[in-house]
Design an enzyme around this catalytic site. Structure first.
Site, PDB file in Angstrom:
ATOM      1  N   TYR A   1       3.161  -2.655 -12.969  1.00 49.25           N
ATOM      2  CA  TYR A   1       1.879  -2.958 -13.619  1.00 49.25           C
ATOM      3  C   TYR A   1       1.781  -2.355 -15.013  1.00 49.25           C
ATOM      4  O   TYR A   1       0.718  -1.929 -15.440  1.00 49.25           O
ATOM      5  CB  TYR A   1       0.704  -2.507 -12.736  1.00 49.25           C
ATOM      6  CG  TYR A   1       0.830  -3.030 -11.339  1.00 49.25           C
ATOM      7  CD1 TYR A   1       0.652  -4.382 -11.087  1.00 49.25           C
ATOM      8  CD2 TYR A   1       1.194  -2.200 -10.282  1.00 49.25           C
ATOM      9  CE1 TYR A   1       0.817  -4.904  -9.820  1.00 49.25           C
ATOM     10  CE2 TYR A   1       1.363  -2.712  -9.008  1.00 49.25           C
ATOM     11  CZ  TYR A   1       1.170  -4.058  -8.786  1.00 49.25           C
ATOM     12  OH  TYR A   1       1.340  -4.569  -7.529  1.00 49.25           O
TER      13      TYR A   1
ATOM     14  N   ARG B   1      -2.788   0.969 -17.688  1.00 45.81           N
ATOM     15  CA  ARG B   1      -3.194   1.616 -16.429  1.00 45.81           C
ATOM     16  C   ARG B   1      -4.049   2.873 -16.615  1.00 45.81           C
ATOM     17  O   ARG B   1      -5.026   3.057 -15.893  1.00 45.81           O
ATOM     18  CB  ARG B   1      -1.969   1.929 -15.557  1.00 45.81           C
ATOM     19  CG  ARG B   1      -1.214   0.676 -15.103  1.00 45.81           C
ATOM     20  CD  ARG B   1      -0.103   0.982 -14.113  1.00 45.81           C
ATOM     21  NE  ARG B   1      -0.605   1.188 -12.768  1.00 45.81           N
ATOM     22  CZ  ARG B   1      -0.714   2.350 -12.172  1.00 45.81           C
ATOM     23  NH1 ARG B   1      -0.338   3.450 -12.789  1.00 45.81           N
ATOM     24  NH2 ARG B   1      -1.191   2.441 -10.963  1.00 45.81           N
TER      25      ARG B   1
ATOM     26  N   GLU C   1       5.199  -6.409   1.593  1.00 45.86           N
ATOM     27  CA  GLU C   1       5.307  -6.950   0.233  1.00 45.86           C
ATOM     28  C   GLU C   1       4.989  -5.880  -0.806  1.00 45.86           C
ATOM     29  O   GLU C   1       3.990  -5.973  -1.501  1.00 45.86           O
ATOM     30  CB  GLU C   1       4.397  -8.170   0.079  1.00 45.86           C
ATOM     31  CG  GLU C   1       3.000  -7.899   0.594  1.00 45.86           C
ATOM     32  CD  GLU C   1       2.148  -9.143   0.752  1.00 45.86           C
ATOM     33  OE1 GLU C   1       2.688 -10.215   1.023  1.00 45.86           O
ATOM     34  OE2 GLU C   1       0.925  -9.007   0.594  1.00 45.86           O
ATOM     35  N   PRO C   2       5.844  -4.886  -0.912  1.00 42.55           N
ATOM     36  CA  PRO C   2       5.576  -3.806  -1.860  1.00 42.55           C
ATOM     37  C   PRO C   2       5.934  -4.189  -3.293  1.00 42.55           C
ATOM     38  O   PRO C   2       6.882  -4.929  -3.531  1.00 42.55           O
ATOM     39  CB  PRO C   2       6.506  -2.677  -1.388  1.00 42.55           C
ATOM     40  CG  PRO C   2       7.440  -3.286  -0.395  1.00 42.55           C
ATOM     41  CD  PRO C   2       7.127  -4.723  -0.210  1.00 42.55           C
TER      42      PRO C   2
ATOM     43  N   GLY D   1       0.825  -1.189   0.000  1.00 46.06           N
ATOM     44  CA  GLY D   1       0.000   0.000   0.000  1.00 46.06           C
ATOM     45  C   GLY D   1       0.864   1.245   0.000  1.00 46.06           C
ATOM     46  O   GLY D   1       0.369   2.361   0.107  1.00 46.06           O
TER      47      GLY D   1
ATOM     48  N   CYS E   1      -7.822  -0.062 -31.771  1.00 42.11           N
ATOM     49  CA  CYS E   1      -9.167   0.300 -32.193  1.00 42.11           C
ATOM     50  C   CYS E   1     -10.145   0.237 -31.024  1.00 42.11           C
ATOM     51  O   CYS E   1     -11.045  -0.603 -30.963  1.00 42.11           O
ATOM     52  CB  CYS E   1      -9.597  -0.591 -33.352  1.00 42.11           C
ATOM     53  SG  CYS E   1      -8.539  -0.305 -34.759  1.00 42.11           S
ATOM     54  N   GLU E   2      -9.864   1.072 -30.065  1.00 40.31           N
ATOM     55  CA  GLU E   2     -10.679   1.312 -28.866  1.00 40.31           C
ATOM     56  C   GLU E   2     -10.300   2.734 -28.479  1.00 40.31           C
ATOM     57  O   GLU E   2      -9.316   3.264 -28.968  1.00 40.31           O
ATOM     58  CB  GLU E   2     -10.236   0.431 -27.685  1.00 40.31           C
ATOM     59  CG  GLU E   2     -10.195  -1.039 -27.916  1.00 40.31           C
ATOM     60  CD  GLU E   2     -11.470  -1.747 -27.494  1.00 40.31           C
ATOM     61  OE1 GLU E   2     -12.338  -1.091 -26.883  1.00 40.31           O
ATOM     62  OE2 GLU E   2     -11.580  -2.940 -27.793  1.00 40.31           O
TER      63      GLU E   2
HETATM   64  C1  LIG Z   1      -0.409  -6.723  -5.621  1.00 37.90           C
HETATM   65  C2  LIG Z   1      -0.101  -7.108  -4.264  1.00 37.90           C
HETATM   66  C3  LIG Z   1       0.900  -6.440  -3.548  1.00 37.90           C
HETATM   67  C4  LIG Z   1       1.681  -5.264  -4.085  1.00 37.90           C
HETATM   68  O1  LIG Z   1       0.931  -4.106  -4.106  1.00 37.90           O
HETATM   69  P1  LIG Z   1       1.579  -2.701  -4.521  1.00 37.90           P
HETATM   70  O2  LIG Z   1       0.471  -1.754  -4.506  1.00 37.90           O
HETATM   71  O3  LIG Z   1       2.175  -2.865  -5.870  1.00 37.90           O
HETATM   72  O4  LIG Z   1       2.640  -2.394  -3.539  1.00 37.90           O
HETATM   73  C5  LIG Z   1       1.161  -6.897  -2.284  1.00 37.90           C
HETATM   74  N1  LIG Z   1       0.476  -7.930  -1.741  1.00 37.90           N
HETATM   75  C6  LIG Z   1      -0.485  -8.586  -2.403  1.00 37.90           C
HETATM   76  C7  LIG Z   1      -1.171  -9.715  -1.765  1.00 37.90           C
HETATM   77  C8  LIG Z   1      -0.819  -8.184  -3.680  1.00 37.90           C
HETATM   78  O5  LIG Z   1      -1.788  -8.830  -4.326  1.00 37.90           O
END
Ligand SMILES: *Cc1c(COP(=O)(O)O)cnc(C)c1O
Length: 401
Positions: A356, A298, A259-260, A218, A328-329
């Protein structure tokens, strides 16, 4: 990265092209570890889905980062990149029991996010410890399309169902070795995040032999001027203190995990595309590029803002343009952007193209996915070839009818 270097790369590798600056990745990684230096056991698991080129994974492995994965294929990529199984965590959503068992067999830490599979898994494999993904029902704010903390979200096991989790644990004899949350994509307000963390600490206390607490991600990075980004230092200071207190109360030095994805790779990426055509309508000047939502979805999918710069004419007069793709969108990358005057064949640079972007690319309109280049210690490496016509046909089976 500087404009000239990027321009040279498009000369060398053509366009469209993704470029990743590993120096930036490394400095972002160090920013997080620095902010949590007061925590004894810290583990950052890079979320592979943000950018999954094996060379980027190798860079993370060399930093001693762990890997957060959401599919067995990402797990296999991680193993191939050299991660040892104990440095990989698997956090899927809505996958089969079979896939979870296959991943567990590889020695990977699994994270289960629903009661049904938890019960089945616990009955079959009571000896394999499992992490549980909790939904604390705290909205981290930001874009509602990427928020996963609301009551009817498909992610996680509701905090209100902890008694049910405990019953499954008792009945099966399985061990819960970690608790996890991933509330949404943007931590803008540290205090909201801390409130969710408090819920996670309380959940952890419900289990007597936890090895780690995983706070998900997050972390927000700026995409445009004036964007609020997560104040990592403040988060580090406040959460570390609470975490260390938790460890004391719990009587064990557990590991703090994050987990970024976006935070680590977004700003390291540049997407370079060439202008095919300038088209004036009664109200707008369009610049159409040799790309589209097939390469960078995105803006269309999440309404995300990516800064766009004309690196071929940095001193040109600023004018207003809508930058659009060739699909073509309606694939508008940006409307009414003030950009240095654009001519056909100029190269436009999209910023924040690390997370992403390539990983969500497709072959829509039977177009080739772009090439990827990595800058490592000042040198450029082609880390993925541009696709060719063979790739488009590769899995198609021509039948005689
Ligand atoms: C996608 C995801 C993340 C990474 O999120 P970011 O916004 O890219 O930091 C972390 N944990 C889980 C479970 C996710 O699905």
């Amino acid at each position: 990265m500087d404009r000239k270097a990027l321009l040279e790369l498009t000369g060398k590798y053509q366009s469209p092209l993704y470029v990743y600056d590993t120096e930036k990745i490394i400095s972002q990684y160090k920013k997080i570890t620095g902010a949590f230096s007061k925590v004894k056991n810290l583990k950052i698991n890079y979320a592979a889905k943000a950018l999954s080129n094996i060379n980027i994974l190798k860079v993370f492995n060399s930093l001693k980062s762990g890997l957060d994965t959401v599919s067995i294929q990402e797990v296999k990529l991680g193993l191939k990149a050299g991660f040892s199984p104990e440095n990989i965590i698997y956090t899927p959503n809505g996958v089969s029991l079979q896939e979870i068992e296959d991943v567990a067999k590889l020695g990977i830490q699994i994270n289960i996010d629903n009661l049904s599979i938890l019960e089945l898994f616990g009955q079959k494999h009571p000896k394999i410890p499992v992490c549980i993904r909790i939904n604390p029902h705290i909205m981290a704010g930001g874009n509602s399309k990427i928020s996963v903390g609301h009551i009817d979200s498909k992610f996680g096991i509701s905090i209100h169902q902890v008694p049910h989790i405990k019953r499954v644990v008792e009945n099966t004899g399985m061990r819960i070795n970690g608790v996890h949350m991933h509330t949404g994509s943007d931590i803008l307000d540290i205090d909201t995040f801390l409130r969710a963390s408090e819920i996670l600490f309380n959940t952890a206390k419900e289990f007597d032999n936890i090895d780690f607490i995983d706070f998900g991600s997050g972390f927000k990075v700026p995409y445009k001027e004036g964007d609020i980004s997560t104040n990592i230092e403040e988060l580090g200071k406040k959460l570390s203190q609470r975490f260390n207190n938790f460890c004391k109360e719990y009587g064990k030095d557990v590991t703090l995990m994050f987990e970024p994805g976006k935070f680590l790779v977004s700003e390291a990426g540049y997407f370079l595309a060439k202008v095919n055509v300038i088209k004036q309508t009664t109200s707008t000047v369009f610049a159409g590029i040799d790309s589209g939502l097939n390469h960078l979805i995105r803006p269309m999918f999440y309404n995300s803002y990516h800064r766009i710069e004309n690196i071929s004419n940095p001193k040109g007069r600023e004018r207003f343009y809508s930058i659009v793709g060739y699909i073509c969108e309606s694939d508008t990358f940006g409307s009414n952007r003030r950009i240095n005057e654009i001519s056909e064949e100029d190269i436009l640079c999209f910023h924040n193209a690390g997370a992403y972007c390539y990983s969500m690319a497709s072959n829509y309109n039977s177009r080739y996915r772009p090439a990827e280049v990595m800058i490592y210690k000042g040198k450029d490496y082609l880390i993925r070839k541009r696709e060719t016509f063979e790739d488009i046909l590769k899995n198609q089976v021509e039948v005689s009818i």
